[in-house]
Design an enzyme around this catalytic site. Sequence first.
Site, mmCIF file in Angstrom:
data_model
loop_
_atom_site.group_PDB
_atom_site.id
_atom_site.type_symbol
_atom_site.label_atom_id
_atom_site.label_comp_id
_atom_site.label_asym_id
_atom_site.label_seq_id
_atom_site.Cartn_x
_atom_site.Cartn_y
_atom_site.Cartn_z
ATOM 1 N N ASN A 9 7.250 -44.257 -34.244
ATOM 2 C CA ASN A 9 7.123 -44.554 -35.875
ATOM 3 C C ASN A 9 8.201 -43.781 -36.554
ATOM 4 O OD1 ASN A 9 6.579 -45.130 -38.531
ATOM 5 N ND2 ASN A 9 4.398 -43.902 -38.582
ATOM 6 N N LYS A 11 9.060 -44.411 -39.484
ATOM 7 C CA LYS A 11 8.878 -44.207 -40.999
ATOM 8 C C LYS A 11 10.158 -44.498 -41.701
ATOM 9 C CE LYS A 11 5.434 -40.739 -39.961
ATOM 10 N NZ LYS A 11 4.603 -39.725 -40.092
ATOM 11 N N HIS A 95 -1.755 -47.227 -41.502
ATOM 12 C CA HIS A 95 -1.502 -45.722 -41.192
ATOM 13 C C HIS A 95 -1.827 -44.974 -42.422
ATOM 14 C CE1 HIS A 95 1.339 -42.366 -40.730
ATOM 15 N NE2 HIS A 95 1.368 -42.698 -39.626
ATOM 16 N N GLU A 97 -0.444 -42.808 -44.065
ATOM 17 C CA GLU A 97 0.343 -42.755 -45.324
ATOM 18 C C GLU A 97 0.510 -43.917 -45.990
ATOM 19 O OE1 GLU A 97 3.861 -41.934 -43.177
ATOM 20 O OE2 GLU A 97 3.038 -39.906 -42.528
ATOM 21 N N GLU A 167 -5.528 -41.044 -35.341
ATOM 22 C CA GLU A 167 -4.336 -40.333 -36.029
ATOM 23 C C GLU A 167 -5.134 -39.588 -37.155
ATOM 24 O OE1 GLU A 167 -0.270 -41.792 -35.464
ATOM 25 O OE2 GLU A 167 -1.052 -42.286 -37.302
ATOM 26 N N GLY A 173 2.547 -34.627 -38.956
ATOM 27 C CA GLY A 173 3.691 -34.188 -39.507
ATOM 28 C C GLY A 173 3.487 -32.586 -39.920
ATOM 29 N N SER A 213 1.708 -35.017 -34.358
ATOM 30 C CA SER A 213 2.481 -33.998 -33.799
ATOM 31 C C SER A 213 2.302 -34.050 -32.395
ATOM 32 C CB SER A 213 1.732 -32.722 -34.414
ATOM 33 O OG SER A 213 1.977 -32.507 -35.794
HETATM 34 P P1 PGA Z 1 3.921 -37.216 -36.381
HETATM 35 O O1 PGA Z 1 3.539 -38.765 -37.050
HETATM 36 O O2 PGA Z 1 4.206 -37.329 -34.838
HETATM 37 O O3 PGA Z 1 5.446 -36.712 -37.159
HETATM 38 O O4 PGA Z 1 2.829 -36.170 -36.774
HETATM 39 C C1 PGA Z 1 2.685 -39.464 -36.474
HETATM 40 C C2 PGA Z 1 2.439 -40.605 -37.191
HETATM 41 O O5 PGA Z 1 2.659 -40.441 -38.298
HETATM 42 O O6 PGA Z 1 2.347 -41.860 -36.654
#
Ligand code: PGA
Length: 260
Positions: A9, A11, A95, A97, A167, A173, A213
């Site tokens: 992803n 982003k 997601h 976010e 997740e 992140g 992560s």
């Molecule tokens: P990350 O993000 O690997 O940077 O923690 C995962 C995601 O948002 O799908």
Amino acid sequence: MKRPFIAGNWKMFKTCPEALNLVQTIKAGVYKTTDCQIVLCPPYTALGALHAILQDSSIELGAQNMHPETEGAFTGEISPVMLKDAGCRYVILGHSERRQFFQETDTFVNEKVKTALKYSLIPILCIGETLDQRNARQQFEVVKAQFEQSLKDITKEDIARVVLAYEPVWAIGTGKTATPEQAEQMHSYIRRLIKEQFGDDTASRVSILYGGSVKPDNIGELMKKPNVDGALVGGASLKAESFVQIVLNACACVEAEARK
Ligand code: PGA
């Protein structure tokens, strides 16, 4: 032997030239790997260019979001038909976010899941609890509610086409991965929810990814867990070396487990 499913992803990162550069290196790095399903989800502006470059590759293309209508006066939005047209086979939905910054609800996510399936896009449906919810020991009820509401009125045939991504929001992140045990505990719970609603056979066919992560050095331990089928990778998918290494480590781990 399970076939790892690794999705990147990206982003809101990468201009078109940067995206092309990244995908070329990833393509070269995973060239010999046929036993992994790889999906890249770049920003919309790079979908067309990536589609062209991935024509001769087994890497699939996905989008990061979508509007549930096929067309209309929705300034700034993108429809399933447009994503298909741009070469997408997958679409990330729900997601955290999107839920956090754009107030997306399970009901809205459910509409998207239904339209995605109608237009033969495979949803990568994200569910997961926040840190406060985990601290209050509500993670199972939160995930259950998201699962039930986001998948409301989805048939048994359709759920078999959905990819689920657990997740935990506190691990996205932040550099804080859920331990393999925490991931497995939630993945087996999600598998049980699928089983209860759709039966054993369907439950065994649905891929459940872990996201939060994921890095080259923790993917192996995660993949060893029986209910972790792959990963949705954010930050570490923005660098070719780390993404390729995640793919290679996931494959190596699954092969090693199968030989035991
Ligand atoms: P990350 O993000 O690997 O940077 O923690 C995962 C995601 O948002 O799908």
